[in-house]
Motif scaffolding. Structure first.
Motif, PDB file in Angstrom:
ATOM      1  N   VAL A 189      -6.969  -4.619   7.369  1.00 16.36           N
ATOM      2  CA  VAL A 189      -6.652  -3.337   6.739  1.00 16.36           C
ATOM      3  C   VAL A 189      -5.376  -2.803   7.378  1.00 16.36           C
ATOM      4  CG1 VAL A 189      -7.388  -0.918   6.629  1.00 16.36           C
ATOM      5  CG2 VAL A 189      -9.009  -2.740   6.106  1.00 16.36           C
ATOM      6  N   LYS A 190      -4.538  -2.159   6.566  1.00 13.59           N
ATOM      7  CA  LYS A 190      -3.323  -1.538   7.096  1.00 13.59           C
ATOM      8  C   LYS A 190      -3.444  -0.026   6.920  1.00 13.59           C
ATOM      9  CE  LYS A 190       1.671  -1.268   6.496  1.00 13.59           C
ATOM     10  NZ  LYS A 190       2.817  -1.703   5.681  1.00 13.59           N
ATOM     11  N   ILE A 191      -3.446   0.696   8.033  1.00 17.17           N
ATOM     12  CA  ILE A 191      -3.390   2.158   8.010  1.00 17.17           C
ATOM     13  C   ILE A 191      -2.183   2.537   8.849  1.00 17.17           C
ATOM     14  CG2 ILE A 191      -4.511   4.327   8.611  1.00 17.17           C
ATOM     15  CD1 ILE A 191      -7.197   2.930   8.212  1.00 17.17           C
ATOM     16  N   LEU A 238      -7.961  -5.925   3.300  1.00 23.25           N
ATOM     17  CA  LEU A 238      -6.644  -5.946   2.649  1.00 23.25           C
ATOM     18  C   LEU A 238      -6.269  -4.633   1.973  1.00 23.25           C
ATOM     19  CD1 LEU A 238      -6.738  -9.552   1.147  1.00 23.25           C
ATOM     20  CD2 LEU A 238      -5.712  -8.819   3.305  1.00 23.25           C
ATOM     21  N   ALA A 239      -7.015  -3.569   2.229  1.00 24.53           N
ATOM     22  CA  ALA A 239      -6.608  -2.256   1.710  1.00 24.53           C
ATOM     23  C   ALA A 239      -5.414  -1.765   2.535  1.00 24.53           C
ATOM     24  CB  ALA A 239      -7.758  -1.274   1.798  1.00 24.53           C
ATOM     25  N   CYS A 240      -4.566  -0.976   1.902  1.00 19.52           N
ATOM     26  CA  CYS A 240      -3.376  -0.432   2.564  1.00 19.52           C
ATOM     27  C   CYS A 240      -3.358   1.078   2.333  1.00 19.52           C
ATOM     28  CB  CYS A 240      -2.128  -1.081   1.998  1.00 19.52           C
ATOM     29  SG  CYS A 240      -0.600  -0.383   2.650  1.00 19.52           S
ATOM     30  N   ILE A 241      -3.410   1.832   3.415  1.00 15.92           N
ATOM     31  CA  ILE A 241      -3.334   3.289   3.349  1.00 15.92           C
ATOM     32  C   ILE A 241      -2.185   3.691   4.260  1.00 15.92           C
ATOM     33  CG2 ILE A 241      -4.536   5.453   3.773  1.00 15.92           C
ATOM     34  CD1 ILE A 241      -7.179   3.877   3.476  1.00 15.92           C
ATOM     35  N   ALA A 255     -11.312  -3.503  -1.737  1.00 14.23           N
ATOM     36  CA  ALA A 255     -10.415  -4.579  -1.312  1.00 14.23           C
ATOM     37  C   ALA A 255      -9.108  -4.572  -2.103  1.00 14.23           C
ATOM     38  CB  ALA A 255     -11.105  -5.924  -1.460  1.00 14.23           C
ATOM     39  N   GLY A 256      -8.012  -4.640  -1.376  1.00 14.26           N
ATOM     40  CA  GLY A 256      -6.699  -4.792  -1.992  1.00 14.26           C
ATOM     41  C   GLY A 256      -6.105  -3.540  -2.600  1.00 14.26           C
ATOM     42  N   CYS A 257      -6.746  -2.387  -2.443  1.00 11.86           N
ATOM     43  CA  CYS A 257      -6.161  -1.170  -3.013  1.00 11.86           C
ATOM     44  C   CYS A 257      -5.004  -0.695  -2.138  1.00 11.86           C
ATOM     45  CB  CYS A 257      -7.206  -0.073  -3.179  1.00 11.86           C
ATOM     46  SG  CYS A 257      -7.742   0.704  -1.649  1.00 11.86           S
ATOM     47  N   SER A 259      -6.325  -1.093  -7.175  1.00 11.93           N
ATOM     48  CA  SER A 259      -5.742   0.142  -7.697  1.00 11.93           C
ATOM     49  C   SER A 259      -4.586   0.552  -6.791  1.00 11.93           C
ATOM     50  CB  SER A 259      -6.784   1.260  -7.740  1.00 11.93           C
ATOM     51  OG  SER A 259      -7.772   0.974  -8.693  1.00 11.93           O
ATOM     52  N   VAL A 260      -3.589   1.209  -7.373  1.00 13.87           N
ATOM     53  CA  VAL A 260      -2.417   1.658  -6.621  1.00 13.87           C
ATOM     54  C   VAL A 260      -2.221   3.146  -6.877  1.00 13.87           C
ATOM     55  CG1 VAL A 260       0.075   1.432  -6.297  1.00 13.87           C
ATOM     56  CG2 VAL A 260      -1.314  -0.599  -6.797  1.00 13.87           C
TER      57      VAL A 260
END
Length: 86
Positions: free
Chosen positions: A6-8, A26-29, A47-49, A66-67
């Motif tokens: 995850v990327k925060i 793999l979520a990115c915030i 996952a992957g948002c 979703s983006v």
């Protein structure tokens, strides 16, 4: 609960996350703005948002891939399924 990969990223600001959030792999915030990154409580980031430069209320679901990008406010109890908001 924050899954692996995850990327925060709050950049030069700060990240304020409420309690009970689930962030899947793999979520990115992130934020690229000087204002704080604010995430409410009891949200699910699938996952992957990607959530970038947005403020998220409580009880939201951001579905897979979703983006949400750009100075967006997502109110409480919102479901974003398969969307691209810029």
């Amino acid at each position: 609960l924050i899954s692996p990969k995850v990327k925060i990223n709050a950049g030069k600001s700060e990240a304020l996350l409420g309690e009970g959030n689930i962030v899947e792999e793999l979520a990115c915030i992130e934020t690229t703005q000087p204002r704080p990154l604010v995430i409410g409580s009891y949200n699910l980031f699938c996952a992957g948002c990607v959530v970038r430069d947005a403020m998220i209320g409580d009880g939201c679901v951001i579905e897979e891939k979703s983006v949400i990008d750009g100075c967006t406010l997502i109110g409480g109890n919102t479901v974003a399924a398969g969307v691209v908001l810029k």
